[in-house]
Scaffold this active site. Structure first.
Site, PDB file in Angstrom:
ATOM      1  N   ASP A 103       0.854  -1.176   0.000  1.00 48.47           N
ATOM      2  CA  ASP A 103       0.000   0.000   0.000  1.00 48.47           C
ATOM      3  C   ASP A 103       0.899   1.238   0.000  1.00 48.47           C
ATOM      4  O   ASP A 103       2.075   1.167   0.365  1.00 48.47           O
ATOM      5  CB  ASP A 103      -0.897  -0.033   1.237  1.00 48.47           C
ATOM      6  CG  ASP A 103      -1.969   1.040   1.192  1.00 48.47           C
ATOM      7  OD1 ASP A 103      -2.425   1.377   0.095  1.00 48.47           O
ATOM      8  OD2 ASP A 103      -2.340   1.551   2.269  1.00 48.47           O
ATOM      9  N   ASP A 107      -0.261   4.955   1.012  1.00 48.03           N
ATOM     10  CA  ASP A 107      -0.509   5.788   2.181  1.00 48.03           C
ATOM     11  C   ASP A 107      -0.521   4.936   3.449  1.00 48.03           C
ATOM     12  O   ASP A 107      -1.230   3.932   3.528  1.00 48.03           O
ATOM     13  CB  ASP A 107      -1.848   6.518   2.032  1.00 48.03           C
ATOM     14  CG  ASP A 107      -1.809   7.568   0.937  1.00 48.03           C
ATOM     15  OD1 ASP A 107      -1.132   8.584   1.127  1.00 48.03           O
ATOM     16  OD2 ASP A 107      -2.440   7.351  -0.116  1.00 48.03           O
TER      17      ASP A 107
END
Length: 261
Positions: A9, A11
């Site tokens: 991922d 963020d």
């Protein structure tokens, strides 16, 4: 196993509100130096990979466009496979419209095959009304991701899932979500990376999206504590990540063996 592949991922794992998470640059530098294949994932469909690359460069992370996979790209790939050369009415921004154009879709308000809802900071009453009426007339309802809110410096912002709920209530039709936690996004990223689930690791900061999505796609999973989920919150879920670490900095020096005995 010859080589690990990494999905991660963006963020909460590499950056937080446009600031580098300490150690993320060293982690990516090690992957690059070792020619380790990786892909950075994001449920946000606003930006194109080119725009995201520029955003990441501003934080100090040099990530090639080909290493960025968004829910917009996953949605476009899904629609290309479901109905090649189709039509869509889009509520979203350039990340989504560009992805659909690149797979040969025509964007129109005239009896489209799909209404596609993505992230935007400029939701308009007129656009949402048009989407509702098209769905009522038979257009299929697709949304890039179910996230109800997104972060900002001032606090939460309404995101795709919140607007999808509005349209669902108005039409009685639920969207098909392509992005995380749908493992479809993970599998599309694997194909884009040319990897297989048995030798791929998913790194995320959320138990309810990243980790469950990785598990359902058959990947090994690592939860980092630099984002949403905490060590305490893990106990609330009926599943667990393969490993919990403080941050991706803990993987530096061990990317070839991410699961030490």
């Amino acid at each position: 196993m010859e080589q690990w592949h990494y999905l991660m991922d963006m963020d909460g794992v590499l950056i937080h509100e446009d600031h580098l998470i300490p150690g993320a640059d060293a982690f990516l530098a090690e992957l690059t130096a070792n020619d380790t294949p990786y892909m950075v994932l994001t449920n946000n469909s606003i930006r194109t990979p080119r725009d995201l690359r520029a955003r990441l460069l501003a934080t100090g992370l040099d990530i090639p466009e080909r290493r960025i996979w968004t829910s917009a790209l996953a949605t476009a790939k899904f629609l290309q496979e479901q109905r090649p050369g189709g039509t869509a009415y889009v509520v979203g921004e350039s990340g989504l419209t560009t992805a659909l154009h690149e797979v040969g879709y025509v964007l129109t308000e005239n009896d489209p095959d799909y209404v596609v809802l993505g992230e935007t900071r400029n939701y308009s009453f007129e656009a949402i009304t048009t989407a509702i009426r098209l769905i009522e007339r038979g257009s299929r309802f697709i949304a890039t991701n179910p996230d109800p809110t997104g972060p900002s410096k001032e606090g939460s912002l309404p995101a795709t899932g919140a607007v999808a709920a509005l349209i669902r209530e108005a039409t009685g039709r639920s969207p098909y979500y392509v992005g995380k936690p749908n493992s479809l996004m993970m599998r599309s990223a694997l194909r884009a990376l040319g990897a297989h689930s048995e030798d791929t690791l998913m790194i995320g900061d959320r138990m309810d999206t990243d980790i469950v999505c990785g598990l359902e796609a058959g990947l090994q999973t690592v939860l980092v504590l630099t984002g949403i989920s905490s060590r305490e919150s893990v106990t609330l879920y009926p599943y667990r990540p393969t490993r919990i670490i403080d941050s991706v900095a803990d993987l530096v020096g061990g990317t070839d063996t991410p699961f030490p005995a």
